[in-house]
Design a protein around this motif. Structure first.
Motif, PDB file in Angstrom:
ATOM      1  N   HIS A   1     -79.749  52.322 -55.508  1.00 19.92           N
ATOM      2  CA  HIS A   1     -78.286  52.474 -55.015  1.00 19.92           C
ATOM      3  C   HIS A   1     -77.264  51.828 -56.120  1.00 19.92           C
ATOM      4  CE1 HIS A   1     -75.019  51.384 -51.865  1.00 19.92           C
ATOM      5  NE2 HIS A   1     -74.417  52.147 -52.947  1.00 19.92           N
TER       6      HIS A   1
ATOM      7  N   ASN B   1     -71.256  46.769 -52.256  1.00 17.39           N
ATOM      8  CA  ASN B   1     -71.403  47.943 -51.345  1.00 17.39           C
ATOM      9  C   ASN B   1     -69.797  48.261 -50.756  1.00 17.39           C
ATOM     10  OD1 ASN B   1     -73.830  48.509 -51.035  1.00 17.39           O
ATOM     11  ND2 ASN B   1     -73.925  48.438 -48.891  1.00 17.39           N
TER      12      ASN B   1
ATOM     13  N   GLN C   1     -69.966  55.180 -55.726  1.00 19.00           N
ATOM     14  CA  GLN C   1     -71.387  55.049 -55.333  1.00 19.00           C
ATOM     15  C   GLN C   1     -72.387  56.050 -55.374  1.00 19.00           C
ATOM     16  OE1 GLN C   1     -71.948  51.702 -52.610  1.00 19.00           O
ATOM     17  NE2 GLN C   1     -69.688  51.284 -52.800  1.00 19.00           N
TER      18      GLN C   1
ATOM     19  N   ASN D   1     -73.271  48.585 -44.577  1.00 22.27           N
ATOM     20  CA  ASN D   1     -72.128  47.600 -45.528  1.00 22.27           C
ATOM     21  C   ASN D   1     -72.500  46.312 -45.354  1.00 22.27           C
ATOM     22  OD1 ASN D   1     -71.076  50.036 -45.532  1.00 22.27           O
ATOM     23  ND2 ASN D   1     -69.396  49.613 -44.002  1.00 22.27           N
TER      24      ASN D   1
END
Length: 307
Positions: free
Chosen positions: A150, A158, A210, A305
């Motif tokens: 990620h 995040n 992202q 999150n």
């Protein structure tokens, strides 16, 4: 000597002759004008006919997604983790072919083939942000339990990204009913095969910067949430090496932060290549990279999150 009545008759006759002459002259002028207008109209019609015959009224094919990509600005100060880099252009957005996204990391180089036909807006955003050096010297902050690296959040929370969002595109169809083990049935292609690159919308449906690089097959147990933008075309060995890095608590209780930093030193997006026929993958799982499905434990398929 002519009588008064004869003189009146001659005068009346002369007056009538003059009136008739004027009327004839007026009629001739009208006919000349009408003939001129008719000729001009004929020329116009001939010209329009030739223009039509040559395809002048055919609609030109559009190679932009200016009527598709909508960049939604965020209210200033709402997200303190957002980085203001302006908005991408709404014109001249490529909707065919592929582009190479090149990641230079401290673990090695990875090349991603971006699919412009299936995800024009997502890829336009990636190219725009790359042009702003948005990703340079940023850390990939998670190795997710779903089997993906990620990246793309400079804040590492995040919650970071640019000060705009855009809607989903090219999200795979709903996953089939999972087996009790939460793994795909034998022979069923994974929703996100290893090598797939997808955006990470946060909140769901609102994409920013992202993205995920899947290093193993993943089929969510719920509705798929990640829009596919491309696939790894080179450097999958680097992704596999990164996947073996251990993880630690990221500060919120989730054991997903790499033990050693995984840093994107530079991220660039190249020129458009090929045409729409070359564009792969798509939201159809058969068009994405193929591999044998591997059990992933119990992936949720829903973005988590960090608090």
């Amino acid at each position: 000597m002519a009588s008064s009545r004869d003189r009146q008759r001659k005068l009346a006759r002369a007056k009538l002759d003059r009136q008739m002459a004027r009327r004839a002259a007026t009629l001739r002028r009208k006919r000349r004008i009408q003939a001129g207008l008719g000729g001009a109209l004929a020329l116009v019609l001939i010209g329009l006919g030739a223009f039509w015959a040559l395809g002048g009224f055919d609609k030109e094919p559009e190679n932009t997604a200016s009527d598709v990509c909508v960049w939604t600005p965020q209210e200033p100060g709402v997200n303190v983790n957002a980085k203001d880099v302006g908005l991408p252009s709404t014109t001249d957005v490529p909707t065919f072919g592929t582009r190479d996204m090149n990641l230079t990391t401290n673990e090695g180089n990875v090349t991603v083939s971006l699919d412009l036909a299936s995800a024009p807006c997502g890829n336009a955003s990636l190219a725009y942000l790359a042009g702003k050096n948005f990703y340079d010297n940023t850390k990939c902050h998670e190795i997710t339990t779903e089997g993906a690296l990620h990246c793309g959040d400079p804040s590492g929370t995040n919650l970071g990204g640019p000060t705009y969002t855009f809607a989903n595109e090219n999200v795979p169809d709903s996953a089939p009913t999972p087996s009790p083990s939460a793994s795909p049935a034998p022979g069923t292609p994974a929703t996100y095969p290893a090598g797939t690159v997808a955006l990470y919308p946060n909140p769901p449906g609102a994409n920013g910067s992202q993205f995920l690089i899947f290093f193993k097959d993943f089929t969510p147990s719920a509705e798929p949430a990640y829009p596919i933008v491309g696939k790894v075309s080179a450097g999958m060995d680097v992704v596999d090496k990164i996947s073996k890095i251990g993880t630690v608590d990221n500060g919120s209780g989730a054991q997903v932060k790499p033990k050693t930093d995984v840093t994107i030193q530079t991220l660039t997006v190249g020129a458009v290549q090929g045409d729409q026929a070359d564009s792969t993958p798509s939201a159809n799982p058969s068009a994405a990279p193929s591999a044998t499905a591997t059990p992933t434990g119990a992936p949720s398929g829903t973005p988590t999150n960090a608090s």
